[in-house]
Design a protein around this motif. Structure first.
Motif, PDB file in Angstrom:
ATOM      1  N   VAL A   3      -4.176  82.335   5.731  1.00 45.29           N
ATOM      2  CA  VAL A   3      -4.878  81.170   6.247  1.00 45.29           C
ATOM      3  C   VAL A   3      -3.786  80.216   6.713  1.00 45.29           C
ATOM      4  N   MET A   4      -3.953  79.679   7.915  1.00 45.73           N
ATOM      5  CA  MET A   4      -2.892  78.868   8.484  1.00 45.73           C
ATOM      6  C   MET A   4      -3.461  77.558   9.039  1.00 45.73           C
ATOM      7  N   ASP A   5      -2.689  76.476   8.870  1.00 43.68           N
ATOM      8  CA  ASP A   5      -3.026  75.175   9.433  1.00 43.68           C
ATOM      9  C   ASP A   5      -4.334  74.620   8.846  1.00 43.68           C
ATOM     10  N   ARG A   6      -4.521  74.841   7.532  1.00 43.25           N
ATOM     11  CA  ARG A   6      -5.702  74.328   6.829  1.00 43.25           C
ATOM     12  C   ARG A   6      -5.282  73.868   5.438  1.00 43.25           C
ATOM     13  N   CYS A   7      -6.126  73.051   4.821  1.00 39.98           N
ATOM     14  CA  CYS A   7      -5.856  72.554   3.474  1.00 39.98           C
ATOM     15  C   CYS A   7      -7.024  72.899   2.566  1.00 39.98           C
ATOM     16  N   PRO A   8      -6.774  73.538   1.414  1.00 39.45           N
ATOM     17  CA  PRO A   8      -7.885  73.865   0.515  1.00 39.45           C
ATOM     18  C   PRO A   8      -8.616  72.623   0.010  1.00 39.45           C
ATOM     19  N   LYS A   9      -7.906  71.495  -0.100  1.00 40.66           N
ATOM     20  CA  LYS A   9      -8.542  70.253  -0.555  1.00 40.66           C
ATOM     21  C   LYS A   9      -9.594  69.788   0.460  1.00 40.66           C
ATOM     22  N   GLN A  10      -9.423  70.116   1.711  1.00 43.95           N
ATOM     23  CA  GLN A  10     -10.401  69.804   2.742  1.00 43.95           C
ATOM     24  C   GLN A  10     -11.472  70.886   2.844  1.00 43.95           C
ATOM     25  N   GLU A  11     -11.063  72.143   2.697  1.00 42.69           N
ATOM     26  CA  GLU A  11     -11.986  73.264   2.873  1.00 42.69           C
ATOM     27  C   GLU A  11     -12.998  73.385   1.732  1.00 42.69           C
ATOM     28  N   ILE A  12     -12.586  73.100   0.504  1.00 41.94           N
ATOM     29  CA  ILE A  12     -13.481  73.254  -0.656  1.00 41.94           C
ATOM     30  C   ILE A  12     -14.729  72.388  -0.509  1.00 41.94           C
ATOM     31  N   PRO A  13     -14.606  71.075  -0.259  1.00 40.56           N
ATOM     32  CA  PRO A  13     -15.841  70.290  -0.097  1.00 40.56           C
ATOM     33  C   PRO A  13     -16.593  70.635   1.200  1.00 40.56           C
ATOM     34  N   ARG A  14     -15.854  70.929   2.265  1.00 46.96           N
ATOM     35  CA  ARG A  14     -16.493  71.251   3.552  1.00 46.96           C
ATOM     36  C   ARG A  14     -17.372  72.482   3.420  1.00 46.96           C
ATOM     37  N   LEU A  15     -16.922  73.462   2.652  1.00 48.80           N
ATOM     38  CA  LEU A  15     -17.652  74.714   2.501  1.00 48.80           C
ATOM     39  C   LEU A  15     -18.547  74.729   1.264  1.00 48.80           C
ATOM     40  N   GLY A  16     -18.532  73.639   0.486  1.00 53.04           N
ATOM     41  CA  GLY A  16     -19.391  73.555  -0.693  1.00 53.04           C
ATOM     42  C   GLY A  16     -19.043  74.557  -1.778  1.00 53.04           C
ATOM     43  N   ILE A  17     -17.745  74.785  -1.981  1.00 52.17           N
ATOM     44  CA  ILE A  17     -17.300  75.759  -2.979  1.00 52.17           C
ATOM     45  C   ILE A  17     -17.359  75.110  -4.358  1.00 52.17           C
ATOM     46  N   PRO A  18     -18.069  75.734  -5.311  1.00 50.14           N
ATOM     47  CA  PRO A  18     -18.170  75.151  -6.653  1.00 50.14           C
ATOM     48  C   PRO A  18     -16.845  75.273  -7.409  1.00 50.14           C
ATOM     49  N   PRO A  19     -16.668  74.471  -8.473  1.00 47.00           N
ATOM     50  CA  PRO A  19     -15.451  74.591  -9.288  1.00 47.00           C
ATOM     51  C   PRO A  19     -15.309  76.006  -9.847  1.00 47.00           C
ATOM     52  N   VAL A  20     -14.074  76.379 -10.115  1.00 48.95           N
ATOM     53  CA  VAL A  20     -13.776  77.690 -10.694  1.00 48.95           C
ATOM     54  C   VAL A  20     -14.300  77.720 -12.129  1.00 48.95           C
ATOM     55  N   ALA A  21     -15.012  78.773 -12.457  1.00 48.19           N
ATOM     56  CA  ALA A  21     -15.519  78.926 -13.838  1.00 48.19           C
ATOM     57  C   ALA A  21     -14.394  79.332 -14.747  1.00 48.19           C
ATOM     58  N   ALA A  22     -14.390  78.780 -15.927  1.00 51.27           N
ATOM     59  CA  ALA A  22     -13.315  79.073 -16.907  1.00 51.27           C
ATOM     60  C   ALA A  22     -13.402  80.493 -17.410  1.00 51.27           C
TER      61      ALA A  22
END
Length: 143
Positions: A124-143
């Motif tokens: 993945v290039m030229d992107r930030c996970p901090k931006q992509e997680i809320p944009r894509l509605g990704i839930p928190p990682v389960a423990a």
């Protein structure tokens, strides 16, 4: 071709658990520090990588000098480096068999991405996970 499709990015961020953050900074105002703290808050294990800070503790994690020094398996290498400094890290990620290379916003290396993809890694290039997680509605990682 680097991953750009939202569903593929969603799958990567849903599958990843342990992230090596290359170019981690101890300075709270730096983007790498903010992203590391954000990802930890979302349940990811984030291992900082920075040769200048090696051996110190950053946000509760030991800092390593490079990818090869990390004593455990890593799912993704998140690169906070100038594009001209990424080749060596991409080659190290290939050698360490890290399945995903993520290059932050503004970090573009098509040649390195091609080498990684030829070795079977996702890029993945030229992107930030901090931006992509809320944009894509990704839930928190389960423990």
């Amino acid at each position: 071709m680097p991953v750009e499709h939202p569903e593929m990015i969603r799958q990567i961020l849903s599958d990843v658990r342990t992230i090596a953050l290359v170019g981690a900074s101890e300075k709270p105002h730096r983007p790498s520090h903010e992203v590391m703290a954000y990802l930890q808050g979302r349940g990811y294990r984030v291992i900082p990588v920075n040769p200048r800070l090696a051996g110190r503790t950053l946000l509760g994690e030991t800092v390593y000098p490079d990818l090869a020094a990390i004593p455990e398996s890593v799912d993704m290498a998140d690169l906070f480096l100038a594009p001209e400094r990424t080749d060596r890290v991409i080659d190290a990620a290939i050698a360490c068999r890290i399945p995903v290379i993520w290059m932050q916003v503004g970090v573009i290396n098509h040649t390195g991405a091609g080498r990684a993809e030829a070795a079977g890694l996702k890029v993945v290039m030229d992107r930030c996970p901090k931006q992509e997680i809320p944009r894509l509605g990704i839930p928190p990682v389960a423990a």
